[in-house]
Design a protein around this motif. Sequence first.
Motif, short mmCIF file in Angstrom:
data_model
loop_
_atom_site.label_atom_id
_atom_site.label_comp_id
_atom_site.label_asym_id
_atom_site.label_seq_id
_atom_site.Cartn_x
_atom_site.Cartn_y
_atom_site.Cartn_z
N UNK A 272 0.84 -1.21 0.00
CA UNK A 272 0.00 0.00 0.00
C UNK A 272 0.87 1.25 0.00
N UNK A 273 1.84 1.32 0.92
CA UNK A 273 2.71 2.51 0.99
C UNK A 273 3.67 2.57 -0.18
N UNK A 274 4.05 1.42 -0.70
CA UNK A 274 4.93 1.40 -1.88
C UNK A 274 4.21 2.02 -3.07
N UNK A 275 2.95 1.68 -3.27
CA UNK A 275 2.18 2.23 -4.39
C UNK A 275 1.91 3.72 -4.22
N UNK A 276 1.89 4.20 -2.96
CA UNK A 276 1.70 5.62 -2.70
C UNK A 276 3.02 6.39 -2.70
N UNK A 277 4.13 5.66 -2.91
CA UNK A 277 5.47 6.28 -2.87
C UNK A 277 5.76 6.94 -1.52
N UNK A 278 5.18 6.38 -0.46
CA UNK A 278 5.42 6.90 0.89
C UNK A 278 6.54 6.07 1.52
N UNK A 279 7.79 6.42 1.18
CA UNK A 279 8.93 5.63 1.63
C UNK A 279 9.20 5.79 3.12
N UNK A 280 8.77 6.92 3.68
CA UNK A 280 8.95 7.14 5.11
C UNK A 280 8.15 6.11 5.91
N UNK A 281 6.86 5.94 5.55
CA UNK A 281 6.03 4.95 6.24
C UNK A 281 6.45 3.53 5.87
N UNK A 282 6.87 3.35 4.64
CA UNK A 282 7.34 2.02 4.22
C UNK A 282 8.50 1.57 5.08
N UNK A 283 9.40 2.49 5.36
CA UNK A 283 10.55 2.18 6.21
C UNK A 283 10.11 1.85 7.62
#
Length: 292
Positions: A272-283
């Motif tokens: 989900x976060x990868x598709x949103x390009x939210x790398x901060x939350x992905x990390x």
Amino acid sequence: MKIKYLLFVLFFCLMDLFLFLYFQKDLLVFRSSFWIGHFVLALLFIYLNNKLLQGKEFDIFILIFPAVGYILLFISSFLNFQKHFESEVEINENLNKYILDGEKEIIVNQSIDLNLIGAYDILSVGTPADKKNFLINFETQDLNFKIEVLQKALWDPDIEVIHYAATEINKIDENFQNIIKEENIKGNLNSLCEVYFKYCTSGLLIGEVLEFYQNKFIDFIKQKDKLNGEDSYKLLVVYNSMKKYKECDELIKRIYKNKSYNKKILDFIKNYYYNLNDYKMLKEVETWQESV
């Protein structure tokens, strides 16, 4: 003059260091306050160096970046910031590997169990008789794949092939409607949530009809006193499909707060976060997985 120039350079170094310390949480986001301030300082330095100090070369300007880099390296070592600067490349590689492994598994299973390649070959190059025979005898345990194949057959130039495909799709839809009626009579909340979720994710529904049943699913699942892990996963899937990202984020926060996540949920959240390009939350989600 040299002392003044060194003080001038030192001032910009300290300002850049201040930006780093104040906005360090946004370092991994390109359009962050840190990078905006950093480039503003750089442009201001060039302007002042050229106009006020009449500088013609920018060799000293180049030294600003390694100078700040050495200071940050010392701070990183001293205060143990290494984990904060964990490479995004490693995170993305891990996630990409997960996604690719999942896709490979799906492809292999479908190719073996569902004769995927044969199905699409028949619908693409088979004769009308071959296509009709295939659709009549087509059976699979994967309902979503069956619907996908039938919907592809709806675009066939042969009217009889379209008729067979449409008939099968109508049968599946009627079956869902009958099950929904039965479960509504029984009033079993778990069964109702299950059938509505399958209906919403089957691929049968589109547009306002899909949205209607998605909202019905949400209404039913919210009637539960407490959501288990599977309920949370299904709700995330539906919210994401409806592009209700605010509700998705709030549900993810509750899942994390209650520690009610498992590998399946974490895999979805990472995707989900990868598709949103939210790398901060992905990390951040990467750290949650350590406790699973």
